[in-house]
Design an enzyme around this catalytic site. Structure first.
Site, short mmCIF file in Angstrom:
data_model
loop_
_atom_site.label_atom_id
_atom_site.label_comp_id
_atom_site.label_asym_id
_atom_site.label_seq_id
_atom_site.Cartn_x
_atom_site.Cartn_y
_atom_site.Cartn_z
N ASP A 8 -25.58 19.39 1.71
CA ASP A 8 -25.46 20.32 0.60
C ASP A 8 -23.96 20.50 0.34
O ASP A 8 -23.14 20.13 1.18
CB ASP A 8 -26.12 21.65 0.96
CG ASP A 8 -25.99 22.68 -0.13
OD1 ASP A 8 -26.19 22.35 -1.30
OD2 ASP A 8 -25.65 23.83 0.21
N ASP A 10 -22.20 23.64 -1.74
CA ASP A 10 -21.72 25.02 -1.71
C ASP A 10 -22.12 25.71 -0.41
O ASP A 10 -23.29 25.77 -0.07
CB ASP A 10 -22.28 25.79 -2.90
CG ASP A 10 -21.86 25.19 -4.23
OD1 ASP A 10 -20.65 25.17 -4.48
OD2 ASP A 10 -22.73 24.75 -5.00
#
Length: 383
Positions: A8, A10
């Site tokens: 991922d 953020d």
């Protein structure tokens, strides 16, 4: 064996979530809508649309999503560049490829934001074998689509992929994809990440350490726990494999807390008998709770045990039940009713653990096979 790491963005590689929230707060302020920092937190990790629509719905505000998206795009990069967004340990991206482990970036954010973030932390698209954004799939996290798409494109079996996430949506997406999930604390608490089924929890990616091959990485991810039996962590830098860390007593404590909380919300105006239940998914290790709900039409009444099972199915689909805990006023605590046993027979095994707890602390434990020797169930689905 871990042959691919799916990152991922953020909260994992880029410390951008506070920037996103600031832009979001400012957008709603420009519309004279009082949406605060904390209103955004439950909606992190699910993409830009969820990020804006979640708080809007909660406040009863009719959102113009295109307007919000344009505002975000016009203000985000400027604010991000005023910070130092690279998170500790992001060198793992380059180290993994040198060690023969494929990498992919799998962010729910729009592609423009992904590219802005990559640049801000000193990486480029070429540092990954593949890059996927929110536009890459129709269903965003917590659905598993983006991770399954990455596995297909990399030519790696899902069981050989390690998802790296920081949000509850992201952990759930990784587990639904039948992948191992390494969760990074910061956005969410240790216990919340554990409750969603994370296999490994780290303080930051620097805790993973060095590795020179997929085999070495696999050993690191599977190492012995460094926490105590109650889940209290010592030191600022840690890596905790959950399956080794979570003792039966710890899991049962969490199940009892969930069942007790559910019991407090039971609807029992006729019998006045409130019950809470919690089931432990055998596949993901997640805990689902439910309470009893009565109705003046007896046929519409549902027991806590069945409510918890329905909750689990709604989230995971077909499940296997590792443990069922029932929390009630009964002293000694009574076993599930015949209807609940019939439903349990569809999803439980003979050795599924049944724990009955009274509000006074009386506790009984047995196996499902002890409750009803021969429940009706179609031979094709018997376990």
């Amino acid at each position: 064996m871990i042959n691919a790491i799916l990152f991922d963005m953020d909260g994992v590689l880029c410390d951008s979530e506070e920037v996103s929230i600031s832009v979001g707060v400012n957008y709603f302020k420009s519309k004279n809508v009082n949406i605060t920092h904390d209103d955004f937190l439950p909606h992190l990790g699910g993409g830009e649309r969820k990020f804006f629509e979640g708080p809007s719905r909660a406040k009863g505000y009719h959102l113009d999503y295109d307007d919000a998206s344009n505002y975000f795009k016009n203000h985000y990069e400027e604010l991000l560049n005023k910070t130092k967004p690279a998170l500790p340990g992001i060198d793992i991206v380059k180290r993994a490829r040198k060690a023969g482990v494929k990498t992919a970036l799998c962010s729910s954010a729009p592609r423009w934001k992904v590219l802005v973030n990559i640049k801000a932390i000193g990486l480029s698209e070429d540092d990954f074998d593949a890059v996927f954004s929110g536009e890459s799939v129709k269903r965003n996290k917590p659905e598993p689509d983006i991770y399954l798409n990455a596995a297909i494109n990399l030519g790696i079996d899902p069981s050989e992929c390690l998802v790296v996430e920081d949000s509850l949506f992201g952990v759930r997406a990784g587990k639904k994809a039948n992948m191992r999930v390494l969760a990074v604390t910061g956005t969410e608490s240790f216990d919340k990440l554990a409750s969603q089924g994370a296999d490994v929890i780290v303080s930051d990616l620097g805790a993973v350490g060095s590795f020179n091959s997929p085999e070495e990485l696999d050993k690191i991810i599977s190492q012995d726990s460094t926490s105590n039996a109650d889940g209290i962590l010592y030191g600022a830098n840690y890596i905790v494999p959950l399956k080794r860390r979570m003792s039966d007593s710890f899991v049962e404590k969490k199940m009892e807390e969930a069942a007790s909380y559910a019991r407090d919300h039971a609807y029992a105006p006729y019998s006045k008998f409130k019950v809470g239940a919690a089931v432990l998914s055998a596949a993901t290790g997640r805990i689902y709770s439910g309470c009893n709900v009565e109705n003046s039409s007896y046929g519409a009444t549902i027991c806590a045990e069945r409510n918890a099972i329905l909750h689990a199915i709604a989230e995971e689909g077909i499940i296997g039940i590792d443990t069922l805990l029932v929390y009630s006023d009964d002293d000694p605590p009574a076993p599930p009713c015949a209807n609940c046993l019939q439903v349990l027979a569809e999803f439980a095994k003979k050795d599924t653990k049944i724990i009955l707890v009274s509000v006074n602390g009386v506790r009984k434990q047995m196996l499902f096979s002890d409750l009803l020797p021969n429940p009706f169930i179609f031979p094709s689905v018997r376990k």
